[in-house]
Motif scaffolding. Structure first.
Motif, short mmCIF file in Angstrom:
data_model
loop_
_atom_site.label_atom_id
_atom_site.label_comp_id
_atom_site.label_asym_id
_atom_site.label_seq_id
_atom_site.Cartn_x
_atom_site.Cartn_y
_atom_site.Cartn_z
N VAL A 1 0.84 -1.20 0.00
CA VAL A 1 0.00 0.00 0.00
C VAL A 1 0.87 1.25 0.00
N GLU A 2 0.35 2.30 -0.61
CA GLU A 2 1.10 3.55 -0.67
C GLU A 2 0.95 4.36 0.61
N GLU A 3 -0.23 4.32 1.20
CA GLU A 3 -0.49 5.11 2.40
C GLU A 3 -1.06 4.23 3.50
N TYR A 4 -0.66 4.52 4.73
CA TYR A 4 -1.22 3.79 5.88
C TYR A 4 -1.01 4.61 7.14
N LEU A 5 -1.78 4.30 8.14
CA LEU A 5 -1.62 4.87 9.48
C LEU A 5 -1.95 3.76 10.47
N ILE A 6 -1.00 3.43 11.31
CA ILE A 6 -1.21 2.42 12.35
C ILE A 6 -1.14 3.15 13.69
N ASP A 7 -2.18 2.98 14.49
CA ASP A 7 -2.21 3.58 15.83
C ASP A 7 -2.52 2.48 16.82
N ALA A 8 -1.53 2.06 17.58
CA ALA A 8 -1.70 1.01 18.59
C ALA A 8 -1.64 1.67 19.97
N GLY A 9 -2.73 2.31 20.33
CA GLY A 9 -2.79 2.93 21.65
C GLY A 9 -1.75 4.01 21.86
N GLY A 10 -1.51 4.82 20.83
CA GLY A 10 -0.55 5.91 20.96
C GLY A 10 0.80 5.63 20.33
N ASP A 11 1.11 4.38 20.05
CA ASP A 11 2.31 4.05 19.27
C ASP A 11 1.90 4.13 17.80
N MET A 12 2.42 5.11 17.08
CA MET A 12 1.95 5.37 15.73
C MET A 12 3.09 5.27 14.71
N ARG A 13 2.74 4.72 13.55
CA ARG A 13 3.64 4.75 12.40
C ARG A 13 2.79 5.03 11.18
N MET A 14 3.30 5.88 10.30
CA MET A 14 2.47 6.29 9.18
C MET A 14 3.30 6.63 7.96
N ARG A 15 2.63 6.56 6.83
CA ARG A 15 3.13 7.08 5.56
C ARG A 15 1.91 7.59 4.83
#
Length: 202
Positions: free
Chosen positions: A48-62
């Motif tokens: 995928v080109e874009e994503y946002l992962i939010d695991a209870g405040g631990d975030m990684r995104m593009r």
């Protein structure tokens, strides 16, 4: 050190090896959660080109556009003290405001330890009382596990000043101290709301 809690007969140490005489439960909590976010992101990135992962405040995104993220006020969980704008990388925050308790025992009161939380000074065993909150951003390509790194650094900043960590790690950060004064690094992609006690940091 005088007054330092000990494990008694439950734990033996030989150099860097710890041996216990009974079962042990390990909680990898924060860094483990950040590592899990990185594993998921590494699965997503080729697909995928874009994503946002939010695991209870631990975030990684593009993402193609910056995401606006509130910096929670450690003294008032319904309010914010600032805002971060991030489109690529990892963001982790740490604060004892959500994981704390009160010890009402006489021993705790005599030792001045009635307010307790989960971030402890390993030297004296007491909860850290200098820092209220930390926010750390790491770049997505600087490390194989940037979210795990960001989470570990967010906790480390309660014990170690930022200038002692920048020699070994690439990150930007913001800190709020118990007197509500704050510092923010030059490269940090966010800002505190107007406050006369906020000072820039390198």
């Amino acid at each position: 050190m005088h007054g330092r809690p000990t494990w008694g007969n439950d734990l033996r140490r030989q150099g860097a090896v710890l041996t216990t005489v009974g079962p042990v439960s390990l909680d990898f909590g924060a860094v483990g959660k950040g590592y899990l976010v990185d594993l998921i992101a590494n699965l997503l990135e080729p697909q995928v080109e874009e994503y946002l992962i939010d695991a209870g405040g631990d975030m990684r995104m593009r993402t193609s556009h910056p995401i606006s993220i509130a910096m929670e006020d450690p003294g008032d969980l319904s309010a914010g003290v600032g805002r971060i704008e991030l489109s690529c990388g990892s963001l982790c925050a740490s604060a004892p405001s959500r994981r704390h308790w009160t010890d009402r025992s006489e021993d705790a009161a005599a030792a001045g330890l009635t307010a307790l939380h989960h971030i402890l000074d390993a030297i004296d065993g007491h909860p850290i009382d200098r820092v209220l909150a930390s926010w750390v951003v790491t770049g997505g390509n600087d490390n194989e596990h940037p979210t795990g790194l960001a989470d570990g650094l967010a906790t480390a900043l309660f014990l170690v000043p930022p200038e002692a960590l920048v020699a070994g790690f690439s990150f930007s950060c913001a800190l709020m101290y118990v007197d509500r004064q704050a510092v923010i690094s030059d490269e940090f992609p966010g800002r505190f709301f107007i406050d006369p006690n906020i000072h820039p940091s390198t």
